[in-house]
Design a protein around this motif. Structure first.
Motif, PDB file in Angstrom:
ATOM      1  N   VAL A 114      28.972   8.433 -54.312  1.00 40.07           N
ATOM      2  CA  VAL A 114      28.893   8.133 -52.922  1.00 40.07           C
ATOM      3  C   VAL A 114      30.323   7.596 -52.361  1.00 40.07           C
ATOM      4  CG1 VAL A 114      28.046   6.357 -51.654  1.00 40.07           C
ATOM      5  CG2 VAL A 114      26.616   7.623 -53.026  1.00 40.07           C
ATOM      6  N   HIS A 115      30.905   7.259 -53.219  1.00 42.45           N
ATOM      7  CA  HIS A 115      32.291   6.497 -52.792  1.00 42.45           C
ATOM      8  C   HIS A 115      33.256   7.868 -52.559  1.00 42.45           C
ATOM      9  CE1 HIS A 115      32.654   1.986 -53.361  1.00 42.45           C
ATOM     10  NE2 HIS A 115      31.312   2.450 -52.787  1.00 42.45           N
ATOM     11  N   ALA A 116      33.257   8.679 -53.581  1.00 39.04           N
ATOM     12  CA  ALA A 116      34.234   9.825 -53.607  1.00 39.04           C
ATOM     13  C   ALA A 116      34.001  10.720 -52.330  1.00 39.04           C
ATOM     14  CB  ALA A 116      33.867  10.577 -54.867  1.00 39.04           C
ATOM     15  N   ARG A 117      32.564  10.826 -52.144  1.00 38.47           N
ATOM     16  CA  ARG A 117      32.157  11.898 -51.086  1.00 38.47           C
ATOM     17  C   ARG A 117      32.545  11.212 -49.727  1.00 38.47           C
ATOM     18  NH1 ARG A 117      26.489  14.570 -51.034  1.00 38.47           N
ATOM     19  NH2 ARG A 117      25.696  14.119 -53.263  1.00 38.47           N
ATOM     20  N   THR A 118      32.186   9.607 -49.859  1.00 37.77           N
ATOM     21  CA  THR A 118      32.752   9.087 -48.319  1.00 37.77           C
ATOM     22  C   THR A 118      34.305   9.194 -48.161  1.00 37.77           C
ATOM     23  OG1 THR A 118      30.803   7.601 -48.774  1.00 37.77           O
ATOM     24  CG2 THR A 118      32.447   6.818 -47.101  1.00 37.77           C
ATOM     25  N   THR A 119      34.851   8.862 -49.098  1.00 34.99           N
ATOM     26  CA  THR A 119      36.560   9.082 -48.894  1.00 34.99           C
ATOM     27  C   THR A 119      36.939  10.486 -48.257  1.00 34.99           C
ATOM     28  OG1 THR A 119      36.457   7.771 -50.862  1.00 34.99           O
ATOM     29  CG2 THR A 119      38.412   8.660 -50.144  1.00 34.99           C
ATOM     30  N   LYS A 120      36.119  11.489 -49.085  1.00 37.42           N
ATOM     31  CA  LYS A 120      36.432  12.598 -48.721  1.00 37.42           C
ATOM     32  C   LYS A 120      36.258  13.106 -46.948  1.00 37.42           C
ATOM     33  CE  LYS A 120      35.226  16.847 -50.825  1.00 37.42           C
ATOM     34  NZ  LYS A 120      34.278  17.419 -52.077  1.00 37.42           N
ATOM     35  N   VAL A 121      35.024  12.581 -46.573  1.00 35.82           N
ATOM     36  CA  VAL A 121      34.642  12.682 -45.155  1.00 35.82           C
ATOM     37  C   VAL A 121      35.374  11.968 -44.365  1.00 35.82           C
ATOM     38  CG1 VAL A 121      32.737  12.341 -43.676  1.00 35.82           C
ATOM     39  CG2 VAL A 121      32.070  13.183 -45.830  1.00 35.82           C
ATOM     40  N   LEU A 122      35.908  10.783 -44.694  1.00 36.30           N
ATOM     41  CA  LEU A 122      36.661   9.919 -43.932  1.00 36.30           C
ATOM     42  C   LEU A 122      38.265  10.544 -43.776  1.00 36.30           C
ATOM     43  CD1 LEU A 122      35.759   6.186 -45.292  1.00 36.30           C
ATOM     44  CD2 LEU A 122      35.343   7.278 -43.076  1.00 36.30           C
ATOM     45  N   GLU A 123      38.573  11.210 -45.052  1.00 32.77           N
ATOM     46  CA  GLU A 123      39.839  11.814 -44.816  1.00 32.77           C
ATOM     47  C   GLU A 123      39.680  12.945 -43.787  1.00 32.77           C
ATOM     48  OE1 GLU A 123      40.864  13.306 -48.903  1.00 32.77           O
ATOM     49  OE2 GLU A 123      41.481  11.290 -49.246  1.00 32.77           O
ATOM     50  N   PRO A 161      35.641   2.958 -48.382  1.00 34.82           N
ATOM     51  CA  PRO A 161      34.115   2.935 -48.519  1.00 34.82           C
ATOM     52  C   PRO A 161      33.676   1.613 -48.887  1.00 34.82           C
ATOM     53  CG  PRO A 161      35.322   4.734 -49.751  1.00 34.82           C
ATOM     54  CD  PRO A 161      36.346   3.674 -49.402  1.00 34.82           C
ATOM     55  N   ASN A 162      34.279   0.884 -49.319  1.00 40.15           N
ATOM     56  CA  ASN A 162      33.757  -0.694 -49.831  1.00 40.15           C
ATOM     57  C   ASN A 162      33.732  -1.596 -48.637  1.00 40.15           C
ATOM     58  OD1 ASN A 162      33.038  -0.540 -52.539  1.00 40.15           O
ATOM     59  ND2 ASN A 162      35.376  -0.203 -53.100  1.00 40.15           N
ATOM     60  N   THR A 163      34.556  -1.308 -47.574  1.00 38.00           N
ATOM     61  CA  THR A 163      34.578  -2.444 -46.410  1.00 38.00           C
ATOM     62  C   THR A 163      33.094  -2.758 -45.978  1.00 38.00           C
ATOM     63  OG1 THR A 163      36.681  -1.350 -45.811  1.00 38.00           O
ATOM     64  CG2 THR A 163      35.774  -2.917 -44.311  1.00 38.00           C
ATOM     65  N   GLU A 164      32.755  -3.726 -45.629  1.00 33.08           N
ATOM     66  CA  GLU A 164      31.475  -4.006 -44.884  1.00 33.08           C
ATOM     67  C   GLU A 164      31.835  -3.497 -43.405  1.00 33.08           C
ATOM     68  OE1 GLU A 164      29.431  -7.914 -44.376  1.00 33.08           O
ATOM     69  OE2 GLU A 164      29.445  -7.613 -46.747  1.00 33.08           O
ATOM     70  N   VAL A 165      30.817  -2.852 -42.728  1.00 33.58           N
ATOM     71  CA  VAL A 165      30.729  -2.204 -41.684  1.00 33.58           C
ATOM     72  C   VAL A 165      30.967  -3.364 -40.604  1.00 33.58           C
ATOM     73  CG1 VAL A 165      29.565  -1.287 -40.036  1.00 33.58           C
ATOM     74  CG2 VAL A 165      29.930  -0.012 -42.316  1.00 33.58           C
ATOM     75  N   LEU A 177      25.829  -3.661 -44.553  1.00 36.28           N
ATOM     76  CA  LEU A 177      26.282  -2.841 -45.712  1.00 36.28           C
ATOM     77  C   LEU A 177      27.530  -2.148 -45.706  1.00 36.28           C
ATOM     78  CD1 LEU A 177      22.976  -0.529 -45.487  1.00 36.28           C
ATOM     79  CD2 LEU A 177      23.530  -2.365 -46.870  1.00 36.28           C
ATOM     80  N   THR A 178      28.050  -1.520 -46.682  1.00 38.03           N
ATOM     81  CA  THR A 178      29.530  -0.957 -46.712  1.00 38.03           C
ATOM     82  C   THR A 178      29.208   0.353 -46.052  1.00 38.03           C
ATOM     83  OG1 THR A 178      29.128   0.062 -48.690  1.00 38.03           O
ATOM     84  CG2 THR A 178      29.627  -1.958 -49.039  1.00 38.03           C
ATOM     85  N   VAL A 179      30.757   0.684 -45.856  1.00 35.41           N
ATOM     86  CA  VAL A 179      30.868   1.855 -45.191  1.00 35.41           C
ATOM     87  C   VAL A 179      30.158   3.187 -45.937  1.00 35.41           C
ATOM     88  CG1 VAL A 179      32.683   3.704 -44.557  1.00 35.41           C
ATOM     89  CG2 VAL A 179      33.091   1.300 -44.141  1.00 35.41           C
ATOM     90  N   ALA A 180      30.317   3.327 -47.474  1.00 34.28           N
ATOM     91  CA  ALA A 180      29.751   4.191 -47.932  1.00 34.28           C
ATOM     92  C   ALA A 180      28.274   4.135 -47.927  1.00 34.28           C
ATOM     93  CB  ALA A 180      30.228   4.040 -49.415  1.00 34.28           C
ATOM     94  N   GLU A 181      27.718   2.960 -48.199  1.00 32.79           N
ATOM     95  CA  GLU A 181      26.236   2.671 -48.088  1.00 32.79           C
ATOM     96  C   GLU A 181      25.700   3.277 -46.721  1.00 32.79           C
ATOM     97  OE1 GLU A 181      25.725  -1.043 -50.981  1.00 32.79           O
ATOM     98  OE2 GLU A 181      26.218  -1.163 -48.900  1.00 32.79           O
ATOM     99  N   ASN A 182      26.548   2.842 -45.654  1.00 37.81           N
ATOM    100  CA  ASN A 182      26.187   3.349 -43.970  1.00 37.81           C
ATOM    101  C   ASN A 182      26.093   5.058 -44.076  1.00 37.81           C
ATOM    102  OD1 ASN A 182      25.362   1.723 -42.120  1.00 37.81           O
ATOM    103  ND2 ASN A 182      26.898   0.432 -42.900  1.00 37.81           N
ATOM    104  N   VAL A 183      27.131   5.594 -44.810  1.00 37.33           N
ATOM    105  CA  VAL A 183      27.222   7.068 -44.533  1.00 37.33           C
ATOM    106  C   VAL A 183      26.037   7.757 -45.258  1.00 37.33           C
ATOM    107  CG1 VAL A 183      28.697   9.019 -45.464  1.00 37.33           C
ATOM    108  CG2 VAL A 183      29.699   7.097 -44.251  1.00 37.33           C
ATOM    109  N   PHE A 184      25.724   7.033 -46.521  1.00 37.40           N
ATOM    110  CA  PHE A 184      24.613   7.628 -47.088  1.00 37.40           C
ATOM    111  C   PHE A 184      23.268   6.981 -46.744  1.00 37.40           C
ATOM    112  CE2 PHE A 184      28.238   9.642 -48.995  1.00 37.40           C
ATOM    113  CZ  PHE A 184      27.745  10.661 -49.385  1.00 37.40           C
TER     114      PHE A 184
END
Lengths: 506, 331
Positions: A124-133, A142-146, A101-108
């Motif tokens: 989901v992407h926006a929220r993931t980016t925020k957390v990663l920041e 967030p689109n990278t495959e884990v 799964l992608t980074v965003a999919e994993n986070v959520f």
């Protein structure tokens, strides 16, 4: 951080926690107190109950007795999801991220944002980016495959998941075990940021120097009991910590070198090269000598070991054992010539986890013990007994499956395998990874004895202290080249690090 | 870590070796199925004649399952066995092969079938070991190709065996037991010894348990993997000869779907699909469970479709049971 007194109320309090397993008491009265915004180190030898305690706190196990207070209320989490909802996130050693799964999919994961069953990618992407920041890792998309991320990257994803769930306590089970030194520095920075923002961290590690660097307070477990509760890290000497953990006096010390002259050259590596990884590697190892390869992860040190051993095929160069050339890229030829390896990843590269101690020890010699292809069980058992006695492998029952043993004892199985084989050259890649402090001294002693008996030993470790303490001679490796070769006594950790930094910038 | 947790219970459950307890459940399941057979079909089921019928029915797929058990234990899978069996019967019964066999000896046909099986197995092994193709795909490729080749050679005809010595060899019932059953017993017995008592067997289990660790311990893993698939091919060749003996013909439809029956028998018998643990005894019982079931359904005049539903259910139950036992062991 604060040492000792806290104005705030504790975030988590565990009192008298008991957990039984069939036939064993894993926790026998554990106390733990964690305050908001502190890095609380949890120490203990293998089997002390750290893992069980984590599982109890994270809702994976229910305690048999004792009280767990979370933000002042007694709680009993029926499952990990409930603990996570309450604000306790756990990062296990085996990171629970999904590679596909992608980074965003994993986070959520388990907490998908959806409208009528359709996932909301942009939210989901926006929220993931925020957390990663927030974690200082805006560079991860967030689109990278884990699966494409390094172990360090996966940890960041795991932490991002915890943050996205508004965790106020993050439990980290040996997070540095899978990281190299640069990544560890980065991890520490993230942990500091987390604690500065008021999130509490329970940090578990075998490495005392790490605890010195980031820990605020520490709790020590021994035999399922708390033996030290919330000591301030800065005021507790290492010797005291080791004593608390092992129950007897002593610090991490290397056995003294004996002044015995080395024998003949056993292993000779000449101009070995592997395209794109390392080149011009030449060194000799004499009988009874320990040679250490020092370098950072990615310097090529493990690759050199694996190529000499034939697990990778060298592009050019020669490997000689007792003057005879060994066929390139052929492990069985290397073993026949008298080489043996205790690989870095014990569980995936070294052991047959589901099989008995006996079968693990005789893996390289059952052929030799067999009579015209028929196995000789009695002879194998005798060899197993001989090695378990000699190395003090616990338990003494050679029928036990290898997976049930502690890291130190698993490492001994591998040593036993090569001792039984009569190996002349032994490669040790990260010999004490996953081995706890009490068992390390024993491992060092064993390695010294091994060399003393005339085996030529080559050791690789990411802990420079270990290389310098054990090896007679050290090769400093950086960027696939040997920068320096010198007696261990003539080198210090600082010198080596300086060399490496200069070497890579040149 | 969990040292103390797992240390204690070991002594309490040491009464029977794990191999026995694991197979015990299987034997009980098999006996239960036999009991069902007795209650529904009475003496028609529980007769020596019917026992021989079941064993004869079990023998061909049984031989293939023994080979499959080795491959699965090593962490692989061999999907090509069914079509390779068909191809071997076709190759051994072409006009040319039969002509030369008539001129010399019927054993020539046996050799032809065995050779086809072994060559196919070698091909699988080389693809898996040296080509690094995942076993599922490598053997799937051979499964499809062998089917095509068999149809092409036979021109989709059934090739009747006319070589006289061949028929005589398979019509004998030494000691009242059919030749096919004798062969199955020999292969199963040989397989048991090979698996449990030899270095070949130990290497197989080691590779299935941890390929990389086994390689780093100095064992020639690639060579052994090739030999494993060749062994599976050899059992296919033997099964092809048995099939020719039973039907006196060679055709590309021989052995159709045997790969599924064999894999089902191996797994139901207690061999782990991920490798590292297998059982020849369990495999034999697995084969017997399925063939006995078929026999009971035939005795009671139940349609084939119902039988397949039951087969599917048994596979699911067996795997669930395996997982339950495995979970209890680690708890």
């Amino acid at each position: 951080m604060v040492t000792g007194e806290h104005q705030d109320a504790p975030l988590l309090t565990a009192t008298g926690v008991v957990k039984h397993f069939p036939g064993a008491k894993a926790l026998d009265g554990v106390d733990l107190e964690v305050y908001p915004g502190e890095v609380h180190c949890l120490l203990g030898q293998n089997g002390a109950g750290k893992s069980t305690l984590i599982k109890v706190l994270s809702g994976a196990h229910r305690p048999d007795a004792g009280v767990i207070m979370w933000e002042g209320n007694a709680v009993a989490f029926p499952n990990p999801m409930a603990a996570l909802r309450a604000g306790i996130a756990t990062m296990y050693q085996e990171l629970d991220v999904v590679d596909g799964l992608t980074v965003a999919e994993n986070v959520f994961l388990g907490n998908e944002v959806s409208v009528a069953g359709f996932t909301q990618r942009s939210t989901v992407h926006a929220r993931t980016t925020k957390v990663l920041e927030r974690l200082g890792h805006a560079n991860i998309s967030p689109n990278t495959e884990v699966g494409e991320l390094s172990a360090a990257g996966k940890q960041i994803v795991s932490m991002a998941r915890a943050l996205s769930q508004d965790a106020r306590l993050i439990i980290m089970d040996e997070p540095s075990a899978v990281l190299d030194s640069e990544e560890v520095a980065n991890l520490f920075r993230v942990v500091k940021d987390l604690s500065d923002s008021g999130i509490a961290v329970i940090y578990i590690s075998h490495r005392l120097d790490e605890i010195r660097q980031i820990g605020d307070r520490l709790t020590v477990l021994k035999d399922g009991k708390t033996v030290a509760n919330g000591l301030p890290v800065s005021d507790t000497p290492t010797a005291q910590i080791v004593t608390l953990m092992t129950g007897h006096e002593g610090t991490l010390e290397f056995p003294p070198r004996q002044d015995v002259p080395f024998g003949e050259v056993v292993l000779s590596v000449q101009d070995l090269a592997l395209d794109g990884v390392f080149r011009d590697v030449s060194f000799d190892v004499r009988a009874g000598e320990i040679v250490g390869l020092a370098g950072l992860v990615g310097s090529g040190r493990s690759e050199i070991l694996e190529t000499v051993y034939g697990a990778r095929r060298a592009t050019s160069g020669h490997v000689l054992v007792e003057g005879k050339a060994v066929h390139r890229g052929n492990v069985s030829a290397a073993v026949d010539a008298g080489m043996g390896i205790c690989p870095e990843e014990r569980k995936t590269q070294g052991l047959l986890l589901e099989q008995s101690i006996t079968h693990n020890i005789t893996l390289s010699i059952f052929d030799r013990l067999a009579k015209v292809g028929f196995l000789d069980d009695a002879a194998e058992l005798a060899v197993a007994h001989q090695q378990t006695d000699k190395l003090g492998i616990v338990p003494r029952d050679p029928q036990r499956e290898a997976r049930t043993l502690s890291g130190g004892n698993q490492q001994k199985i591998l040593l036993g395998r090569w001792l039984a084989h009569g190996t002349k050259v032994l490669f040790l890649d990260e010999p004490t990874r996953g081995v706890d402090v009490g068992a390390r001294a024993e491992a060092y002693q064993l390695i010294r004895e091994l060399a003393g008996s005339g085996v030529a030993v080559v050791i690789v470790s990411s802990e420079l202290e270990e290389v310098l303490g054990l090896a007679d001679r050290v090769l400093v490796i950086s960027d696939g080249r040997v920068l320096k070769e010198a007696d261990a006594s003539a080198l210090s950790e600082h010198q080596i690090l300086d060399l490496i930094v200069e070497g890579t910038s040149a | 870590m969990s040292d103390q947790v797992s240390a204690a219970p070991a002594s309490t459950r040491r009464s029977l070796p794990p191999s026995v307890t694991r197979n015990l459940g299987l034997v009980i399941a098999f006996l239960a199925i036999c009991a069902i057979g007795y209650f529904t079909a009475g003496n028609r089921f529980a007769s020596v004649d019917n026992l021989m019928t079941i064993l004869r029915l079990a023998s061909i797929v049984g031989v293939v399952s023994i080979g499959q058990c080795f491959v699965v234990t090593s962490g692989g899978i061999d999907l090509s066995v069914g079509s390779m069996l068909g191809l071997a019967t076709v190759w051994a019964t072409t006009g040319a092969t039969q002509y030369y066999a008539d001129q010399t000896t019927w054993l020539l046909m046996v050799f032809a079938a065995l050779a086809v099986g072994v060559v196919g197995g070698l091909l699988n092994g080389i693809m898996v070991a040296y080509g690094k193709i995942v076993p599922f795909m490598a053997t799937l490729a051979l499964m499809v190709a062998a089917k095509g080749l068999a149809e092409w050679i036979a021109n989709r005809q059934t090739q009747i065996i006319t070589v006289r010595g061949f028929e005589n060899a398979f019509n004998a019932d030494p000691l009242g037991i059919p030749t096919l059953v004798w062969i199955f017993a020999l292969v199963a017995g040989g397989g048991w010894v090979l698996y449990n008592r030899t270095t070949f067997g130990r290497r197989t289990v080691a590779i299935g348990g941890n390929l990389e660790a086994t390689r780093l311990a100095g064992i020639k893993t690639n060579r052994h993997i090739v030999m494993l698939y060749a062994l599976s091919g050899l059992t296919v060749g033997i099964a092809a000869v048995m099939m020719m003996g039973r039907t006196m013909a060679g055709t590309s439809t021989h052995g159709s779907l045997y790969e599924m029956d064999a894999i089902a028998a191996v797994v139901v018998g207690g061999t782990l699909l991920k490798g590292g643990r297998g059982t020849i005894f369990g495999t034999v019982i697995g084969v017997l469970i399925f063939t006995t079931l078929t026999n009971i359904f035939t005795q009671n005049n139940l349609p084939l479709s119902v039988q397949q539903i039951a087969k599917g259910a048994i596979i699911v139950v067996a795997v669930l049971l395996q997982q339950y036992v495995a979970a209890r062991k680690t708890a």
